[in-house]
Scaffold this motif. Structure first.
Motif, PDB file in Angstrom:
ATOM      1  N   TYR A  68      41.606  42.644  52.808  1.00  7.49           N
ATOM      2  CA  TYR A  68      41.413  43.973  52.225  1.00  7.49           C
ATOM      3  C   TYR A  68      42.654  44.633  51.815  1.00  7.49           C
ATOM      4  CZ  TYR A  68      36.568  44.108  54.156  1.00  7.49           C
ATOM      5  OH  TYR A  68      35.411  43.836  54.794  1.00  7.49           O
ATOM      6  N   ARG A  69      42.551  45.393  50.505  1.00  5.09           N
ATOM      7  CA  ARG A  69      43.686  46.210  50.268  1.00  5.09           C
ATOM      8  C   ARG A  69      43.200  47.725  50.034  1.00  5.09           C
ATOM      9  NH1 ARG A  69      48.538  44.056  49.202  1.00  5.09           N
ATOM     10  NH2 ARG A  69      48.989  42.036  48.942  1.00  5.09           N
ATOM     11  N   VAL A  90      40.222  40.970  48.925  1.00  2.00           N
ATOM     12  CA  VAL A  90      41.218  40.395  47.930  1.00  2.00           C
ATOM     13  C   VAL A  90      41.520  39.074  48.352  1.00  2.00           C
ATOM     14  CG1 VAL A  90      42.233  42.617  47.224  1.00  2.00           C
ATOM     15  CG2 VAL A  90      43.155  41.441  49.209  1.00  2.00           C
ATOM     16  N   GLU A  91      42.280  38.355  47.742  1.00  2.00           N
ATOM     17  CA  GLU A  91      42.598  37.081  48.249  1.00  2.00           C
ATOM     18  C   GLU A  91      43.547  37.240  49.557  1.00  2.00           C
ATOM     19  OE1 GLU A  91      42.192  34.046  46.979  1.00  2.00           O
ATOM     20  OE2 GLU A  91      40.746  34.843  45.391  1.00  2.00           O
ATOM     21  N   VAL A 105      45.810  46.139  54.335  1.00  2.00           N
ATOM     22  CA  VAL A 105      47.039  46.944  53.833  1.00  2.00           C
ATOM     23  C   VAL A 105      46.619  47.663  52.817  1.00  2.00           C
ATOM     24  CG1 VAL A 105      48.331  45.118  54.796  1.00  2.00           C
ATOM     25  CG2 VAL A 105      47.718  45.080  52.185  1.00  2.00           C
ATOM     26  N   TYR A 106      47.535  48.598  52.357  1.00  2.00           N
ATOM     27  CA  TYR A 106      47.308  49.322  51.284  1.00  2.00           C
ATOM     28  C   TYR A 106      47.690  48.845  50.094  1.00  2.00           C
ATOM     29  CZ  TYR A 106      47.119  53.472  54.605  1.00  2.00           C
ATOM     30  OH  TYR A 106      46.837  54.283  55.521  1.00  2.00           O
ATOM     31  N   GLU A 110      52.026  49.307  42.030  1.00  2.00           N
ATOM     32  CA  GLU A 110      51.945  48.615  40.842  1.00  2.00           C
ATOM     33  C   GLU A 110      50.387  47.779  41.041  1.00  2.00           C
ATOM     34  OE1 GLU A 110      54.240  44.569  39.535  1.00  2.00           O
ATOM     35  OE2 GLU A 110      55.101  45.760  41.061  1.00  2.00           O
ATOM     36  N   GLN A 111      50.235  47.377  42.178  1.00  2.00           N
ATOM     37  CA  GLN A 111      48.822  46.726  42.254  1.00  2.00           C
ATOM     38  C   GLN A 111      47.786  47.467  41.729  1.00  2.00           C
ATOM     39  OE1 GLN A 111      49.313  45.787  46.363  1.00  2.00           O
ATOM     40  NE2 GLN A 111      50.067  43.830  46.154  1.00  2.00           N
ATOM     41  N   LEU A 112      47.766  48.777  42.052  1.00  2.00           N
ATOM     42  CA  LEU A 112      46.732  49.731  41.673  1.00  2.00           C
ATOM     43  C   LEU A 112      46.674  50.073  40.068  1.00  2.00           C
ATOM     44  CD1 LEU A 112      46.820  52.703  44.292  1.00  2.00           C
ATOM     45  CD2 LEU A 112      44.870  51.346  43.513  1.00  2.00           C
TER      46      LEU A 112
END
Length: 417
Positions: A68-69, A90-91, A105-106, A110-112
């Motif tokens: 998870y993120r 997530v992967e 992890v959070y 950039e991912q958000l």
């Protein structure tokens, strides 16, 4: 033959279940879909009653890995302010964060920013059980088959303070706290406009999700919902558990550890509440926690007033989307006497699936696998890939749950403004 683990399965439904149009143009109904997607329930003959099934969950197998993120939301409700955490499957990754549960992890900024998408993959919103979180084995076993090649996106709304999430106010959550899942679903609908949204809840999360569906009625943004081991009538469940030794000294005692959420966030709670740490030390059972913490926090005079207000029994009458509930008749926590059979018979949008064996969030088969992920995934996959989802919204208006004159099933005593 039940003593050999061969459970009987029963479907409780309205006389005329909700019609459903499929992608090939054929017409079916919600009951036929449930019957075709629910496999026979053959459980371990060694775990031959609800107590043994439920106690076996304490073995805590590792379960399938799910990564998870986490995104932290600022609550937008003007009364119940604070923050809450949503974990997105997530992967796999190699990062670690010792402040969060394993494999979590959070998101980075950039991912958000890269999250908004125009794909049309079905997305599942999940609510966990009492004081649990996205890391729970029973939850991961249900969602793992949907991920990856399963073609689904999944996120888990963690109740405030759960799954090592932080809180920023004295507001935790209760059994009818629907505001965080409502905000999450609206956010998903806005940011992933082409994704059909579905819901799934376990135990207390099932009660919360049922309440959400009843509150939303025709405006519900979910295409279909599955709830598992929902206690429905919290007052009946609590009183019956208190009145027998095993219920009181095992189940209510274990659930009484909810007070750890308070002590884990005592600094934040102390700033916003008048809770007495000395009183917290005296809490042993869940109903004591509800009396000493939930009642003063939410303004209920007694724990039973809270249970009546938070129970999702009447919410069944307000549901306007395809909705199935899976319960075991021998569940020692979500008791059979608390199941709203008559309400399910009144609402054609709903089906109650009960097995004669299975316990609470258990249904262990020989070899340690669980039965319930199969009917869950079969039903969700059928709804997502074989049903004309554009017809769901139209059908909602045609099949309102019957109500007596002036009766509003979602009229509640706790003000949500």
């Amino acid at each position: 033959m039940e003593w050999l683990g061969r459970a009987k399965t029963h479907f409780t439904h309205a006389p005329s279940p909700r019609p459903v149009r499929q992608t090939d143009g054929t017409e079916t109904d919600l009951l036929k879909i449930c019957e075709s997607t629910t496999p026979s329930c053959h459980l371990s003959p060694l775990l031959f009653n609800g107590h043994l099934q439920t106690m076996w969950t304490a073995v805590k197998p590792s379960g399938p890995p799910v990564f998870y993120r986490r995104k932290v939301f600022d609550a937008d409700h003007k009364t119940y302010k604070g923050i809450f955490a949503v974990d997105f499957a997530v992967e796999p990754f190699e990062e670690m964060d010792e402040t969060l549960p394993r494999n979590t992890v959070y998101f980075t900024d950039e991912q958000l920013r890269a999250m908004p998408s125009d794909d049309s993959k079905p997305m599942l919103v999940v609510l966990h059980g009492l004081s649990g979180g996205s890391h729970e084995v029973y939850l991961r076993q249900a969602i793992a088959p949907l991920l990856g090649r399963g073609g689904w996106e999944v996120c888990v709304v963690n109740s405030r303070g759960c799954a090592r999430s932080n809180i920023a106010s004295g507001v935790l959550y209760n059994a009818r706290a629907t505001w965080d899942v409502r905000q999450t679903i609206k956010w998903l609908h806005k940011n992933f406009p082409r994704r059909p949204l579905f819901g799934m809840g376990f135990s207390q999360g099932a009660n919360m999700l049922t309440n959400y569906c009843g509150e939303e009625g025709d405006d519900c943004l979910l295409k279909a919902v599955v709830v598992v081991s929902n206690p429905f009538n919290l007052e009946i469940c609590s009183k019956m558990l208190q009145n027998n030794l095993l219920g009181r000294e095992l189940y209510l005692r274990v659930m009484g550890t909810m007070k750890r959420l308070i002590t884990a966030h005592w600094t934040e709670m102390q700033k916003s509440t008048d809770l007495d740490p000395a009183v917290l030390e005296t809490i042993t059972y869940l109903h004591e926690f509800d009396r000493e913490v939930q009642c003063p926090t939410w303004g209920y005079p007694t724990e039973y007033a809270y249970y009546r207000d938070a129970s999702s029994t009447d919410a069944v009458l307000g549901i306007q989307v395809p909705f199935i509930a899976i319960n075991a008749a021998d569940d020692p926590i979500a008791l059979n006497d608390a199941l709203p059979y008559e309400e399910f018979r009144q609402n054609p949008n709903t089906i109650l699936i009960t097995t004669s064996l299975g316990g609470h969030l258990a249904w262990f088969e020989s070899g340690g696998t669980r039965w319930y992920p199969r009917p869950i995934c079969n039903f969700l996959n059928h709804m997502a890939f074989n049903v004309d989802l554009d017809s769901i919204q139209v059908a909602q208006k045609r099949h309102k749950a019957p109500m007596g004159a002036g009766y509003d099933p979602m009229r509640r005593k706790l003000a949500i403004v």
